[in-house]
Design a protein around this motif. Sequence first.
Motif, PDB file in Angstrom:
ATOM      1  N   PHE A   8       0.856  -1.174   0.000  1.00  0.00           N
ATOM      2  CA  PHE A   8       0.000   0.000   0.000  1.00  0.00           C
ATOM      3  C   PHE A   8       0.896   1.228   0.000  1.00  0.00           C
ATOM      4  O   PHE A   8       1.763   1.369   0.847  1.00  0.00           O
ATOM      5  CB  PHE A   8      -0.918  -0.008   1.225  1.00  0.00           C
ATOM      6  CG  PHE A   8      -1.923  -1.127   1.182  1.00  0.00           C
ATOM      7  CD1 PHE A   8      -3.171  -0.924   0.629  1.00  0.00           C
ATOM      8  CD2 PHE A   8      -1.606  -2.389   1.669  1.00  0.00           C
ATOM      9  CE1 PHE A   8      -4.108  -1.953   0.579  1.00  0.00           C
ATOM     10  CE2 PHE A   8      -2.530  -3.417   1.626  1.00  0.00           C
ATOM     11  CZ  PHE A   8      -3.783  -3.201   1.072  1.00  0.00           C
ATOM     12  N   VAL A   9       0.673   2.116  -0.973  1.00  0.00           N
ATOM     13  CA  VAL A   9       1.526   3.293  -1.152  1.00  0.00           C
ATOM     14  C   VAL A   9       0.676   4.548  -1.014  1.00  0.00           C
ATOM     15  O   VAL A   9      -0.330   4.696  -1.709  1.00  0.00           O
ATOM     16  CB  VAL A   9       2.193   3.272  -2.551  1.00  0.00           C
ATOM     17  CG1 VAL A   9       3.059   4.503  -2.753  1.00  0.00           C
ATOM     18  CG2 VAL A   9       2.991   2.000  -2.750  1.00  0.00           C
ATOM     19  N   HIS A  10       1.089   5.431  -0.123  1.00  0.00           N
ATOM     20  CA  HIS A  10       0.385   6.708   0.019  1.00  0.00           C
ATOM     21  C   HIS A  10       0.900   7.640  -1.065  1.00  0.00           C
ATOM     22  O   HIS A  10       2.092   7.885  -1.168  1.00  0.00           O
ATOM     23  CB  HIS A  10       0.629   7.302   1.405  1.00  0.00           C
ATOM     24  CG  HIS A  10      -0.220   8.489   1.673  1.00  0.00           C
ATOM     25  ND1 HIS A  10       0.177   9.766   1.380  1.00  0.00           N
ATOM     26  CD2 HIS A  10      -1.470   8.599   2.176  1.00  0.00           C
ATOM     27  CE1 HIS A  10      -0.775  10.606   1.707  1.00  0.00           C
ATOM     28  NE2 HIS A  10      -1.786   9.916   2.199  1.00  0.00           N
ATOM     29  N   THR A  11      -0.015   8.151  -1.886  1.00  0.00           N
ATOM     30  CA  THR A  11       0.369   8.997  -3.019  1.00  0.00           C
ATOM     31  C   THR A  11       0.333  10.476  -2.685  1.00  0.00           C
ATOM     32  O   THR A  11       0.650  11.303  -3.529  1.00  0.00           O
ATOM     33  CB  THR A  11      -0.568   8.751  -4.213  1.00  0.00           C
ATOM     34  OG1 THR A  11      -1.882   9.192  -3.859  1.00  0.00           O
ATOM     35  CG2 THR A  11      -0.572   7.301  -4.621  1.00  0.00           C
ATOM     36  N   GLY A  12      -0.075  10.813  -1.485  1.00  0.00           N
ATOM     37  CA  GLY A  12      -0.247  12.207  -1.111  1.00  0.00           C
ATOM     38  C   GLY A  12      -1.711  12.583  -1.075  1.00  0.00           C
ATOM     39  O   GLY A  12      -2.130  13.404  -0.277  1.00  0.00           O
TER      40      GLY A  12
END
Length: 78
Positions: A55-59
């Motif tokens: 899971f990657v937080h993109t902003g």
Amino acid sequence: MRDLEYGRVRDRWYVSLVHFAAPLTNAEEIVAWCDAHADTDFGLAELPVAELVQFVHTGAAIRVDELDRVPLSSSPAR
């Protein structure tokens, strides 16, 4: 998997991710609820594939990136 503290043997493997939207103020209550429901039967699920994801937080949102995929049976992966 053995839950030695409670003497249970579980017949599944899993990884759980829990995200809290605010600071956790009642950890003991959450742990107690999880312990009380640890033997809940959710039924049987047959999964054709196992995926490893990140899971990657993109902003602005969360994106799920697939890192690997492994078929668990001869059925086609969905």
